[in-house]
Design a protein around this motif. Structure first.
Motif, PDB file in Angstrom:
ATOM      1  N   GLY A  89      33.317 -34.076 -32.253  1.00 42.19           N
ATOM      2  CA  GLY A  89      32.357 -34.426 -33.273  1.00 42.19           C
ATOM      3  C   GLY A  89      30.904 -34.176 -32.942  1.00 42.19           C
ATOM      4  O   GLY A  89      30.024 -34.581 -33.702  1.00 42.19           O
ATOM      5  N   ARG A  90      30.637 -33.529 -31.826  1.00 45.13           N
ATOM      6  CA  ARG A  90      29.254 -33.255 -31.449  1.00 45.13           C
ATOM      7  C   ARG A  90      29.003 -31.759 -31.434  1.00 45.13           C
ATOM      8  O   ARG A  90      29.905 -30.964 -31.189  1.00 45.13           O
ATOM      9  N   GLU A  91      27.761 -31.388 -31.674  1.00 48.02           N
ATOM     10  CA  GLU A  91      27.405 -29.976 -31.670  1.00 48.02           C
ATOM     11  C   GLU A  91      27.696 -29.368 -30.299  1.00 48.02           C
ATOM     12  O   GLU A  91      27.514 -30.033 -29.274  1.00 48.02           O
ATOM     13  N   PRO A  92      28.151 -28.087 -30.267  1.00 49.08           N
ATOM     14  CA  PRO A  92      28.436 -27.461 -28.977  1.00 49.08           C
ATOM     15  C   PRO A  92      27.254 -27.521 -28.008  1.00 49.08           C
ATOM     16  O   PRO A  92      27.440 -27.734 -26.805  1.00 49.08           O
ATOM     17  N   GLY A  93      26.028 -27.330 -28.515  1.00 52.28           N
ATOM     18  CA  GLY A  93      24.868 -27.413 -27.636  1.00 52.28           C
ATOM     19  C   GLY A  93      24.734 -28.782 -27.011  1.00 52.28           C
ATOM     20  O   GLY A  93      24.457 -28.920 -25.809  1.00 52.28           O
ATOM     21  N   THR A  94      24.938 -29.829 -27.810  1.00 47.66           N
ATOM     22  CA  THR A  94      24.871 -31.204 -27.303  1.00 47.66           C
ATOM     23  C   THR A  94      26.005 -31.476 -26.333  1.00 47.66           C
ATOM     24  O   THR A  94      25.824 -32.137 -25.297  1.00 47.66           O
ATOM     25  N   LEU A  95      27.189 -30.963 -26.649  1.00 46.43           N
ATOM     26  CA  LEU A  95      28.361 -31.153 -25.787  1.00 46.43           C
ATOM     27  C   LEU A  95      28.116 -30.563 -24.404  1.00 46.43           C
ATOM     28  O   LEU A  95      28.403 -31.190 -23.372  1.00 46.43           O
ATOM     29  N   LEU A  96      27.569 -29.358 -24.352  1.00 46.23           N
ATOM     30  CA  LEU A  96      27.269 -28.732 -23.069  1.00 46.23           C
ATOM     31  C   LEU A  96      26.213 -29.516 -22.309  1.00 46.23           C
ATOM     32  O   LEU A  96      26.308 -29.702 -21.083  1.00 46.23           O
ATOM     33  N   LEU A  97      25.211 -29.978 -23.023  1.00 47.23           N
ATOM     34  CA  LEU A  97      24.121 -30.726 -22.381  1.00 47.23           C
ATOM     35  C   LEU A  97      24.624 -32.046 -21.815  1.00 47.23           C
ATOM     36  O   LEU A  97      24.280 -32.430 -20.678  1.00 47.23           O
ATOM     37  N   GLU A  98      25.448 -32.755 -22.574  1.00 48.04           N
ATOM     38  CA  GLU A  98      25.965 -34.049 -22.117  1.00 48.04           C
ATOM     39  C   GLU A  98      26.836 -33.908 -20.882  1.00 48.04           C
ATOM     40  O   GLU A  98      26.851 -34.777 -20.013  1.00 48.04           O
ATOM     41  N   HIS A  99      27.569 -32.787 -20.800  1.00 48.36           N
ATOM     42  CA  HIS A  99      28.448 -32.578 -19.646  1.00 48.36           C
ATOM     43  C   HIS A  99      27.753 -31.857 -18.505  1.00 48.36           C
ATOM     44  O   HIS A  99      28.383 -31.543 -17.482  1.00 48.36           O
ATOM     45  N   LEU A 100      26.459 -31.560 -18.672  1.00 46.17           N
ATOM     46  CA  LEU A 100      25.665 -30.861 -17.647  1.00 46.17           C
ATOM     47  C   LEU A 100      26.270 -29.505 -17.311  1.00 46.17           C
ATOM     48  O   LEU A 100      26.267 -29.066 -16.151  1.00 46.17           O
ATOM     49  N   HIS A 101      26.791 -28.818 -18.333  1.00 47.29           N
ATOM     50  CA  HIS A 101      27.386 -27.495 -18.133  1.00 47.29           C
ATOM     51  C   HIS A 101      26.354 -26.401 -18.399  1.00 47.29           C
ATOM     52  O   HIS A 101      25.525 -26.520 -19.309  1.00 47.29           O
ATOM     53  N   ASP A 102      26.437 -25.328 -17.630  1.00 45.32           N
ATOM     54  CA  ASP A 102      25.666 -24.122 -17.917  1.00 45.32           C
ATOM     55  C   ASP A 102      26.349 -23.352 -19.045  1.00 45.32           C
ATOM     56  O   ASP A 102      27.569 -23.447 -19.242  1.00 45.32           O
ATOM     57  N   LEU A 103      25.555 -22.583 -19.765  1.00 38.79           N
ATOM     58  CA  LEU A 103      26.079 -21.692 -20.800  1.00 38.79           C
ATOM     59  C   LEU A 103      25.787 -20.257 -20.396  1.00 38.79           C
ATOM     60  O   LEU A 103      24.634 -19.896 -20.154  1.00 38.79           O
ATOM     61  N   HIS A 104      26.831 -19.440 -20.298  1.00 39.00           N
ATOM     62  CA  HIS A 104      26.668 -18.005 -20.053  1.00 39.00           C
ATOM     63  C   HIS A 104      27.055 -17.243 -21.319  1.00 39.00           C
ATOM     64  O   HIS A 104      28.002 -17.627 -22.021  1.00 39.00           O
ATOM     65  N   ILE A 105      26.329 -16.176 -21.607  1.00 38.54           N
ATOM     66  CA  ILE A 105      26.650 -15.319 -22.745  1.00 38.54           C
ATOM     67  C   ILE A 105      26.629 -13.866 -22.289  1.00 38.54           C
ATOM     68  O   ILE A 105      25.998 -13.519 -21.288  1.00 38.54           O
ATOM     69  N   GLU A 106      27.317 -13.001 -23.035  1.00 39.17           N
ATOM     70  CA  GLU A 106      27.436 -11.585 -22.677  1.00 39.17           C
ATOM     71  C   GLU A 106      27.095 -10.703 -23.876  1.00 39.17           C
ATOM     72  O   GLU A 106      27.940  -9.955 -24.376  1.00 39.17           O
ATOM     73  N   PRO A 107      25.860 -10.751 -24.365  1.00 35.07           N
ATOM     74  CA  PRO A 107      25.507  -9.905 -25.510  1.00 35.07           C
ATOM     75  C   PRO A 107      25.427  -8.438 -25.144  1.00 35.07           C
ATOM     76  O   PRO A 107      24.943  -8.070 -24.071  1.00 35.07           O
ATOM     77  N   GLY A 108      25.908  -7.586 -26.021  1.00 34.43           N
ATOM     78  CA  GLY A 108      25.801  -6.141 -25.824  1.00 34.43           C
ATOM     79  C   GLY A 108      25.047  -5.540 -26.982  1.00 34.43           C
ATOM     80  O   GLY A 108      23.853  -5.245 -26.904  1.00 34.43           O
ATOM     81  N   ARG A 109      25.738  -5.364 -28.110  1.00 35.30           N
ATOM     82  CA  ARG A 109      25.135  -4.791 -29.311  1.00 35.30           C
ATOM     83  C   ARG A 109      23.856  -5.541 -29.704  1.00 35.30           C
ATOM     84  O   ARG A 109      22.837  -4.939 -30.044  1.00 35.30           O
ATOM     85  N   SER A 110      23.900  -6.885 -29.685  1.00 32.55           N
ATOM     86  CA  SER A 110      22.747  -7.660 -30.145  1.00 32.55           C
ATOM     87  C   SER A 110      21.571  -7.591 -29.182  1.00 32.55           C
ATOM     88  O   SER A 110      20.423  -7.784 -29.594  1.00 32.55           O
ATOM     89  N   LEU A 111      21.818  -7.310 -27.906  1.00 31.96           N
ATOM     90  CA  LEU A 111      20.716  -7.226 -26.957  1.00 31.96           C
ATOM     91  C   LEU A 111      19.991  -5.884 -27.054  1.00 31.96           C
ATOM     92  O   LEU A 111      18.817  -5.779 -26.685  1.00 31.96           O
ATOM     93  N   VAL A 112      20.671  -4.854 -27.551  1.00 35.85           N
ATOM     94  CA  VAL A 112      20.008  -3.555 -27.724  1.00 35.85           C
ATOM     95  C   VAL A 112      19.652  -3.307 -29.188  1.00 35.85           C
ATOM     96  O   VAL A 112      19.361  -2.179 -29.586  1.00 35.85           O
ATOM     97  N   ASP A 113      19.649  -4.372 -29.992  1.00 34.86           N
ATOM     98  CA  ASP A 113      19.229  -4.265 -31.389  1.00 34.86           C
ATOM     99  C   ASP A 113      17.805  -3.710 -31.462  1.00 34.86           C
ATOM    100  O   ASP A 113      16.907  -4.184 -30.766  1.00 34.86           O
ATOM    101  N   GLN A 114      17.604  -2.684 -32.287  1.00 34.26           N
ATOM    102  CA  GLN A 114      16.296  -2.054 -32.512  1.00 34.26           C
ATOM    103  C   GLN A 114      15.760  -1.351 -31.261  1.00 34.26           C
ATOM    104  O   GLN A 114      14.568  -1.055 -31.175  1.00 34.26           O
ATOM    105  N   CYS A 115      16.646  -1.069 -30.299  1.00 31.81           N
ATOM    106  CA  CYS A 115      16.205  -0.448 -29.045  1.00 31.81           C
ATOM    107  C   CYS A 115      16.212   1.075 -29.065  1.00 31.81           C
ATOM    108  O   CYS A 115      15.782   1.688 -28.081  1.00 31.81           O
ATOM    109  N   GLY A 116      16.712   1.700 -30.111  1.00 36.56           N
ATOM    110  CA  GLY A 116      16.750   3.156 -30.059  1.00 36.56           C
ATOM    111  C   GLY A 116      17.225   3.808 -31.329  1.00 36.56           C
ATOM    112  O   GLY A 116      17.624   3.150 -32.296  1.00 36.56           O
TER     113      GLY A 116
END
Length: 506
Positions: A328-355
């Motif tokens: 029942g809690r937002e994923p961001g809040t859930l991670l914060l409450e459990h003191l977890h790090d968040l890792h992400i692996e953007p590809g397409r979105s990180l090179v958006d407007q890059c070329g």
């Protein structure tokens, strides 16, 4: 057709400024040939900063790992290597990508090795201190054997999971539903066996977190998987393991088409064309997954959603703000409450407007058909700009050279300065070599010598399927940078973040 069905691309600064420098882009094509890829390395750093801003908004820690497979560029990787080591890393999915990342300035502790791995890839990843995102229990066994057999240090690992379950139905009385199937990762139903294997190999590997990557744009499905990872990490700690990070992969998306109305009109018109209610919108009536069965449209459109108002960092923000179904809690809040790090692996979105990818117009001729009478042959082929391969539809930008003597269609028809539908074909001697199957509308009929700019191609389009078929040249790649009112460039391989394009100190 009476009304041109444009799919005009979304173009933001500084890409818009670069497109405004048509003489500069023409000079690059004249000097380096067609096709030609042009990259803006500074934009990838700006995109990374936008993702990091979402982290700060949710008070989260963790690292962004660029999915290298999205683009082969050295300039983009080197530019990211210059970013904060604690905030930005790189996700490599092959031995050569790992070698490339290391040669571009990434240290091993900033690298995550993902995807299926052969022994050589695993050995080098372990040797340089990379984090290994385990694809299967067998891969774990193989890695542990290499660590022990070659006297390597203990390797940090993430356990990639798949086959997440959720409850569908009302009032809690629903059925168990699996997330869409994946050929990667360990199914959640086999998690207990995986935890046992990790315990057994604790001398060789250290479990630092759990991971997933779902091939979907569905926010709720991704939120359910994130929540289940948090619950599974609690189960891991009960067994003496100490995971502390959740890696949610990529899939944050890009909005390619600027106008939602244009996208809606085109997809609606496609259905009408499949039913025969209007002239075909594609080469030989291709339906992009739709078909006519007795006057009814069947199937589903196999296209990337061209207009996406919430993509990239905005999509991540929305995901972290979505209420989770069980706790029942937002994923961001859930991670914060459990003191977890968040890792992400953007590809397409990180090179958006890059070329962008440039192609010279070689030939314009009529076909005698109506309403799509023109074929425009380009100095590139479908492998050089594989938009069609990924279901991405958007119009190229026409960069006029002017009005050179003798230009114009070779069928004797007068040139037109009104919008016109054309088919864009490649330089291979293959019927299937179409840059796009869609009838593309341009503001006027191109002339030989003009250049078409396919924008926002840095993610999976400009070099993902490039080849030397029929000994046709593949695209060179250059990095460009704004300098006052002009632009400077250098070959992609010569770009370094400590120098300006051209070799002068930054």
């Amino acid at each position: 057709m009476d009304v041109p069905l444009y799919l005009r691309p979304r173009i933001e600064p500084p890409l818009a400024s670069l497109l405004g420098a048509a003489p500069f882009l023409h000079s690059l094509v004249d000097a380096l040939g067609s096709p030609l890829n042009v990259l803006l390395p500074e934009t990838i750093a700006e995109n990374a900063a936008r993702f990091r801003a979402v982290y700060r908004r949710h008070r989260l820690t963790g690292r962004l790992y660029f999915a290298h497979k999205a683009n082969r560029s050295s300039a983009l990787v080197r530019r990211l290597a210059a970013e904060d080591p604690a905030a930005v890393g790189i996700d490599v999915a092959s031995l050569e990508e790992l070698r490339h990342a290391l040669s571009c300035g990434f240290t091993g502790d900033r690298v995550m090795a993902t995807g299926p791995k052969d022994p050589e890839f695993l050995w080098l990843a372990a040797r340089v201190g990379a984090t290994v995102n385990l694809d299967s229990p067998r891969e774990l066994e193989q890695l542990a054997s290499l660590v022990r057999g070659h006297g390597l240090g203990r390797v940090r690992v993430l356990a990639r999971l798949s086959g997440f379950e959720s409850t569908a139905g009302q009032n809690g009385a629903g059925t168990r539903v699996l997330s869409r199937r994946s050929r990667f990762g360990t199914p959640v139903r086999d998690a207990e066996a995986l935890w046992s294997a990790l315990e057994r190999h604790s001398d060789a590997v250290e479990l630092i977190g759990l991971a997933y990557h779902l091939d979907t744009t569905g926010l709720e499905e991704k939120a359910r998987a994130l929540e289940q990872c948090v619950l599974l990490m609690d189960a891991c700690r009960e067994r003496g393991l100490a995971p502390r990070a959740v890696d949610i992969g990529g899939g944050f998306g890009v909005g390619y088409v600027a106008d939602a109305g244009e996208w809606q009109r085109w997809t609606t018109a496609l259905s009408e064309a499949v039913l025969g209610g209007r002239p075909p919108l594609t080469w030989r009536g291709h339906g992009y997954g739709l078909r006519n069965e007795g006057g009814t449209v069947r199937g589903s459109v196999a296209l990337y959603p061209g207009h996406r108002p919430d993509a990239g960092p905005a999509y991540l923000d929305e995901l972290l703000s979505l209420p989770a179904p069980v706790l029942g809690r937002e994923p961001g809040t859930l991670l914060l409450e459990h003191l977890h790090d968040l890792h992400i692996e953007p590809g397409r979105s990180l090179v958006d407007q890059c070329g962008l990818s440039l192609a010279r117009v070689l030939d314009v001729r009529g076909t005698g058909a109506d309403p799509d009478p023109y074929l425009v042959r380009l100095g590139m082929n479908a492998g050089d700009v594989s938009l069609e391969e990924h279901g991405v539809l958007m119009d190229p930008v026409l960069l006029s050279r002017g009005d050179p003597s003798g230009s114009g269609p070779d069928d004797g028809e007068p040139e037109t300065e009104r919008p016109v539908g054309v088919h864009l074909v490649g330089n291979l001697c293959l019927e299937a070599d179409l840059i796009t199957r869609r009838l593309v509308f341009l503001p006027r009929l191109p002339r030989p010598g003009d250049v078409l700019a396919f924008v926002n191609t840095a993610g999976y389009a400009m070099d993902f399927h490039a080849h030397h078929a029929q000994r046709q040249p593949s695209a060179r790649t250059v990095a460009v940078e704004r300098e006052g009112d002009s632009w400077r460039w250098c070959p992609d391989e010569d770009y370094w973040p400590i120098t300006h394009p051209g070799g002068t100190p930054a």
